[in-house]
Design an enzyme around this catalytic site. Structure first.
Site, PDB file in Angstrom:
ATOM      1  CE  LYS A 120       0.649   9.417   1.894  1.00 61.64           C
ATOM      2  NZ  LYS A 120      -0.341   9.630   1.179  1.00 61.64           N
ATOM      3  CG  ASP A 138      -0.511  11.624  -3.736  1.00 61.90           C
ATOM      4  OD1 ASP A 138       0.626  12.110  -4.171  1.00 61.90           O
ATOM      5  OD2 ASP A 138      -0.785  10.124  -3.996  1.00 61.90           O
TER       6      ASP A 138
END
Ligand code: SF4
Length: 245
Positions: A120, A138
């Site tokens: 991420k 997220d």
């Protein structure tokens, strides 16, 4: 969601916020990388509060290493997991100096090879600092993608793969910013604010949240009327790094 619905979904989010960007403040790709590492399981606002004074005098990996782990730990002690994060930031700064000439690398593999950098974080840096069409998933992106039927998946990797497949141009570069901001300010975790949602007719979530009654929701309605939740790109931009996380 059908292809034309996906296009319309992003067209409307783009119309409401033509230039979305990350809410993390940074002045260069290195500071962005540090801010994203610090933001794991913490709010962007808390990271900004800690990093504003820090980033005034720490702009390079060398300056961070010279600053040292103890001083960094103290500077970020208001952020969750600060012990581990301080250690990782010093290690990744040293690794940038040793392996990348103090530059932030531009490939996913190189980024993920740095201490404390997962997929991420790499996606956010590639997108925001370097303009790559990556889809950082997220908690907000995961929730919105599943709730709406846009890109349902059991894991963040599933959702990322679906977004990669279905998001059309010209929305690919900014898609994850729109989804984050939509999830943070409108499609909230506990109670989505469907009554003021620009994609309500495209979204599969049921039942939709009705507008609060005037007695209970006066404050809320006023905020909505004033445009709360529409995050605009700050102007002027502090750096190329903040071109939209
Ligand atoms: S209609 Fe409600 S659940 Fe659907 S995207 Fe909008 S806020 Fe979220």
């Amino acid at each position: 969601m059908k292809r034309d619905e996906v296009f319309e979904f992003f067209r409307r989010l783009a119309e409401a916020n033509p230039s979305p960007t990350t809410e993390l403040e940074s002045g260069n790709p290195y500071q962005l990388l540090v801010a994203v590492v610090l933001s794991a399981q913490a709010t962007d606002a808390s990271v900004n509060i800690a990093c504003r004074p820090l980033f005034e005098h720490i702009k390079t990996p060398q300056q961070m290493v010279d600053f040292g782990e103890d001083a960094l730990r103290d500077a970020i002690k208001t952020i969750g997991l600060f012990n581990t994060k301080a250690k990782n930031v010093i290690l990744l700064s040293q690794a940038l100096m040793d392996q990348h000439g103090s530059e932030v690398p531009r490939t996913r593999d190189e980024l993920q090879g740095l201490p404390g950098v997962g997929r991420k974080t790499a996606n956010v840096v590639l997108n925001t600092a370097f303009g790559e069409e990556t889809f950082a998933v997220d908690t907000h992106v995961f929730r919105v993608s599943n709730r709406t039927g846009l890109a349902p998946g059991k894991t963040v990797d599933d959702v990322e793969a679906k977004l990669e497949k279905i998001v059309p141009q010209p929305f690919r570069r900014d898609a994850h910013h729109w989804l984050i901001l939509h999830g943070r300010y409108t499609c909230k975790a506990r109670l989505p604010e469907c009554w003021r949602c620009p994609v309500i007719d495209l979204c599969r979530y049921k039942p939709k949240t009705p507008e609060p009654s005037p007695a209970r929701g006066r404050g809320r309605s006023r905020a909505a009327a004033e445009g709360e939740g529409v995050k605009k790109k700050p102007s002027p931009q502090p750096s190329p790094a903040s071109g939209r996380g």
